[in-house]
Design an enzyme around this catalytic site. Sequence first.
Site, short mmCIF file in Angstrom:
data_model
loop_
_atom_site.label_atom_id
_atom_site.label_comp_id
_atom_site.label_asym_id
_atom_site.label_seq_id
_atom_site.Cartn_x
_atom_site.Cartn_y
_atom_site.Cartn_z
CE1 TYR A 25 -3.56 2.72 0.90
CE2 TYR A 25 -1.95 3.42 2.55
CZ TYR A 25 -3.12 3.66 1.82
OH TYR A 25 -3.81 4.82 2.01
CB SER A 107 -4.92 10.46 6.59
OG SER A 107 -5.89 10.00 5.65
CD GLN A 128 -6.48 13.94 3.76
OE1 GLN A 128 -6.57 13.08 4.62
NE2 GLN A 128 -7.18 13.91 2.64
CE1 TYR A 130 -7.93 11.95 0.18
CE2 TYR A 130 -8.15 10.54 2.10
CZ TYR A 130 -7.43 10.97 1.00
OH TYR A 130 -6.21 10.41 0.74
CB THR A 156 -6.88 15.56 -0.41
OG1 THR A 156 -5.84 15.45 0.58
CG2 THR A 156 -6.48 14.74 -1.63
NE ARG A 165 -4.35 4.66 -5.09
CZ ARG A 165 -4.80 5.40 -4.09
NH1 ARG A 165 -4.94 4.88 -2.88
NH2 ARG A 165 -5.14 6.66 -4.29
CE LYS A 252 -0.89 15.39 0.14
NZ LYS A 252 -1.33 14.37 -0.83
CG HIS A 276 -3.00 11.12 -3.87
ND1 HIS A 276 -3.90 11.99 -3.30
CD2 HIS A 276 -3.09 9.98 -3.15
CE1 HIS A 276 -4.51 11.40 -2.29
NE2 HIS A 276 -4.03 10.18 -2.16
NE ARG A 279 -1.44 5.75 -2.48
CZ ARG A 279 -1.45 4.44 -2.27
NH1 ARG A 279 -0.41 3.70 -2.64
NH2 ARG A 279 -2.47 3.84 -1.68
#
Length: 389
Positions: A25, A107, A128, A130, A156, A165, A252, A276, A279
């Site tokens: 990861y 996060s 951070q 989302y 973000t 991924r 970001k 990122h 990613r």
Amino acid sequence: MTVITCIDDLKRLHKRRAPKMFFDYCESGSWTEQTFRENTSDFDKLRLRQRVAVDMTNRSTTSQLIGEDVSMPVALAPVGITGMQHYDGEILAAKAAEKFGVPFTLSTMSICSIEDVAAHTKSPFWFQLYTMKDEDYLRRLIERAKAAKCSALVITLDLQILGQRHKDLKNGLSAPPKLTLASMIDLAFRWRWGMGMLSTKRRTFGNIIGHVDNIKDPSSLSAWTAEQFDPALDWKKVERIKEMWGGKVILKGILDAEDAKMAAKVGADAIIVSNHGGRQLDGAISSIRALPSIVEAVGDQVEIHLDSGIRSGQDVLKAVAMGAKGTMIGRAYIYGLGAMGQQGVTKALEVIRNELDVSMALCGKRDIKDVGRDILLVPEDFEGRWQAS
């Protein structure tokens, strides 16, 4: 006993000690991983100018990021499921950052909650965010970050939809890991990790479980998160979130000069030039290649940080020389955490600061605040010779 002299030493230990799905990861990008690879290889194309017969005494790597004093222009980047790399991972990383004098960014997708980290630290950390479709949850999450006295909100922008991924899909990534035959065999060889995880109650997403209706376990969480990243995020919503927060905001995921101009227009305190960590959009240019055009476009309007690809103090030095006020490290500190817990994060920071200090001096500079592009040799085509669009 392993002697740690560079970030790669920590990476090798991390690979041995953490379960494969969590190491993968950390150490992967999307699709072909071209952008993931070039984030680091493009730093190698920049050369440093050695200078001699210069007074190298009384050196300083201290600086400021969004008005906060830092021991070097580095912050710990937000990294999801950090608490699966090592038990209580976010708490331990935050404590290491606090003692070292650099910011820690928690996060949204952390294992340890906002409240967990706040209870174990004294210095304000960054949070951070989302953006989620569930606006009630989003608002409550922001209020929790305020209550924890977070000193900045890092929004973000480059994860409205999730880049594929391959390694995560093949490993069946989950927190905690699903017990399949393959995962149980892998975990059997990671006894140190397993003993640590048994010693903590923090094994799933602490900022979500218990804070969203009908989310009680990992299976219901997976379904919820798959639907929650907001593909409708636009600059108007960024402005609304900024108003909702009311404090310092860092944006970001900026990789294009036009987006940098928009970020400055909405009043961001800082932007992070980032893809990122390779990613999301594979095939995008590296962050260090994108940096010069963004500095040229908005360098006098907003503070610029750089994320993605930094693995050494020399990378930090090069980013600052190219115009960044600060940098963020993600994988570099995660290697340390996975290898040795809090001590490993501290070691990663020590390695980077030592490399930054020595390299800066050998380039003829005593203070990081005096570093500019004059210490670099930059290839003529470094930013790429692209056809006009």
